[in-house]
Write a protein that holds these residues in place. Sequence first.
Motif, PDB file in Angstrom:
ATOM      1  N   MET A 120      28.203  59.691   6.501  1.00 10.19           N
ATOM      2  CA  MET A 120      27.878  58.641   7.520  1.00 10.19           C
ATOM      3  C   MET A 120      26.398  58.790   7.872  1.00 10.19           C
ATOM      4  O   MET A 120      26.098  59.847   8.203  1.00 10.19           O
ATOM      5  N   THR A 121      25.642  57.894   7.823  1.00 15.57           N
ATOM      6  CA  THR A 121      24.273  57.656   8.225  1.00 15.57           C
ATOM      7  C   THR A 121      23.920  57.976   9.571  1.00 15.57           C
ATOM      8  O   THR A 121      24.520  57.169  10.454  1.00 15.57           O
ATOM      9  N   ASP A 122      23.139  58.904   9.990  1.00 17.82           N
ATOM     10  CA  ASP A 122      22.896  58.953  11.394  1.00 17.82           C
ATOM     11  C   ASP A 122      22.169  57.779  11.672  1.00 17.82           C
ATOM     12  O   ASP A 122      21.073  57.394  11.150  1.00 17.82           O
ATOM     13  N   GLN A 123      22.522  57.099  12.902  1.00 18.53           N
ATOM     14  CA  GLN A 123      21.659  56.079  13.485  1.00 18.53           C
ATOM     15  C   GLN A 123      20.108  56.240  13.268  1.00 18.53           C
ATOM     16  O   GLN A 123      19.368  55.346  13.209  1.00 18.53           O
ATOM     17  N   ALA A 124      19.699  57.394  14.054  1.00 18.91           N
ATOM     18  CA  ALA A 124      18.256  57.537  14.211  1.00 18.91           C
ATOM     19  C   ALA A 124      17.551  57.591  12.888  1.00 18.91           C
ATOM     20  O   ALA A 124      16.379  57.267  12.892  1.00 18.91           O
ATOM     21  N   ASP A 125      18.281  57.950  11.716  1.00 18.85           N
ATOM     22  CA  ASP A 125      17.618  57.941  10.405  1.00 18.85           C
ATOM     23  C   ASP A 125      17.362  56.208  10.089  1.00 18.85           C
ATOM     24  O   ASP A 125      16.480  56.102   9.070  1.00 18.85           O
ATOM     25  N   ASP A 126      18.011  55.580  10.575  1.00 17.76           N
ATOM     26  CA  ASP A 126      17.646  54.021  10.564  1.00 17.76           C
ATOM     27  C   ASP A 126      16.738  53.156  11.319  1.00 17.76           C
ATOM     28  O   ASP A 126      16.299  52.310  11.184  1.00 17.76           O
ATOM     29  N   LEU A 127      16.143  54.029  12.051  1.00 15.87           N
ATOM     30  CA  LEU A 127      15.010  53.851  13.042  1.00 15.87           C
ATOM     31  C   LEU A 127      13.491  54.168  12.566  1.00 15.87           C
ATOM     32  O   LEU A 127      13.528  55.371  12.415  1.00 15.87           O
ATOM     33  N   ALA A 128      12.629  53.251  12.420  1.00 15.05           N
ATOM     34  CA  ALA A 128      11.301  53.790  11.887  1.00 15.05           C
ATOM     35  C   ALA A 128      10.479  54.201  13.172  1.00 15.05           C
ATOM     36  O   ALA A 128       9.723  55.190  13.210  1.00 15.05           O
ATOM     37  N   ILE A 129      10.789  53.704  14.262  1.00 13.89           N
ATOM     38  CA  ILE A 129      10.154  54.001  15.725  1.00 13.89           C
ATOM     39  C   ILE A 129      11.409  54.203  16.655  1.00 13.89           C
ATOM     40  O   ILE A 129      12.118  53.176  16.769  1.00 13.89           O
ATOM     41  N   ASP A 130      11.414  55.290  17.442  1.00  9.76           N
ATOM     42  CA  ASP A 130      12.079  55.477  18.454  1.00  9.76           C
ATOM     43  C   ASP A 130      11.326  56.209  19.450  1.00  9.76           C
ATOM     44  O   ASP A 130      11.247  57.538  19.502  1.00  9.76           O
ATOM     45  N   VAL A 131      10.869  55.536  20.692  1.00 12.08           N
ATOM     46  CA  VAL A 131      10.153  56.381  21.467  1.00 12.08           C
ATOM     47  C   VAL A 131      10.874  55.741  23.023  1.00 12.08           C
ATOM     48  O   VAL A 131      11.159  54.521  23.131  1.00 12.08           O
ATOM     49  N   LYS A 132      10.472  56.624  23.867  1.00 13.05           N
ATOM     50  CA  LYS A 132      10.963  56.336  25.282  1.00 13.05           C
ATOM     51  C   LYS A 132       9.726  56.710  26.236  1.00 13.05           C
ATOM     52  O   LYS A 132       9.386  57.765  26.155  1.00 13.05           O
ATOM     53  N   GLY A 133       9.419  55.849  27.197  1.00 11.27           N
ATOM     54  CA  GLY A 133       8.455  56.233  28.452  1.00 11.27           C
ATOM     55  C   GLY A 133       7.060  56.418  27.875  1.00 11.27           C
ATOM     56  O   GLY A 133       6.480  56.859  28.421  1.00 11.27           O
ATOM     57  N   LEU A 134       6.796  55.739  26.677  1.00 12.85           N
ATOM     58  CA  LEU A 134       5.221  55.882  26.039  1.00 12.85           C
ATOM     59  C   LEU A 134       4.473  55.142  27.353  1.00 12.85           C
ATOM     60  O   LEU A 134       4.309  54.344  27.709  1.00 12.85           O
ATOM     61  N   THR A 135       3.374  56.235  27.521  1.00 15.11           N
ATOM     62  CA  THR A 135       2.462  56.290  28.483  1.00 15.11           C
ATOM     63  C   THR A 135       0.976  56.551  27.927  1.00 15.11           C
ATOM     64  O   THR A 135       0.979  57.397  27.584  1.00 15.11           O
TER      65      THR A 135
END
Length: 313
Positions: A1-16
């Motif tokens: 099963m493919t990890d959902q994170a592997d399907d994301l080109a960008i995954d950022v939180k709180g970028l400042t």
Amino acid sequence: MTDQADDLAIDVKGLTKVFGARTAVDHIDIKMPRGQVWGFLGPNGSGKTTTIRMLCGLLRADAGEGTCLGFDIRKQSREIKDRVGYMTQKFSYWDDLTIRENLEFVANLYGIPKKKTVVDKTLETLGLSSRQHQLAGTLSGGWKQRLALAACTLHEPKMLMLDEPTAGVDPQARRDFWDQIHRLSSEGLTVLVSTHYMDEAERCDQIVYIAYGHLMAQGRVADIISHSGLYAFVAEGPGVRELMERLRGKAGADHVAYFGNALHVTGPNLDQLKALIAADGDKTGVSWRQERPNLEDVFIHLMSQSVDTSVEA
């Protein structure tokens, strides 16, 4: 099963990102699936370019965490830069070199093996073969744009980041450029485009709207319009232009503009809009109809809700 994170080109939180006393980007979260075309919208000085540069490793974030193409944006900027093609708004190649010479020079910088084969293929794919011996400085804006796109895809990046790439080019060149963008996306490339053009934003799979460092909206254009809470009415007929100044500033009419031969009125309160039209807009020879708001309506509505932090109090 493919990890959902592997399907994301960008995954950022709180970028400042902070410059002196001004917060240019304020705790932005973005999740972007691979293989899609995303549009970045926002007024000038909103933080679009700063965000793009942090995502692709050109600028270090002051706070926040996450990944781009699976690499840590704070610790693995080199790995990200090696896999991203970045096209600036200003043409940044060499006017006194031909198209081919520019591409060969860029291929040398990337250390691309079989340089001639790669350059030949890129020239053909981007429709530049017939002009390959023309000096870049003599090209029109549209052809310079095509050369820049060729140069930033030579090394077969996994992602393209384009900063207002079609500014100052004619409509046909813009259309041709977008045809190329969607061709690249169909081949699996993830594309992030900063733009001010509403028609270009509507060509994107999803959009991100940033206003003065704050994320105001994110998602599919149709969903953002549907969730905006706006209503729109259009008036046509002789004398409709005279209605514009009378309706401006009235309760319920947040935005009043003249497009072509029609008056476009939008606001978040349907009852107020209907009452306004009944009281002051029902003039002889003028017909009204309700329409779905467009992206420009939402753009202007979101701008009215944001505070320009680039202006000192």
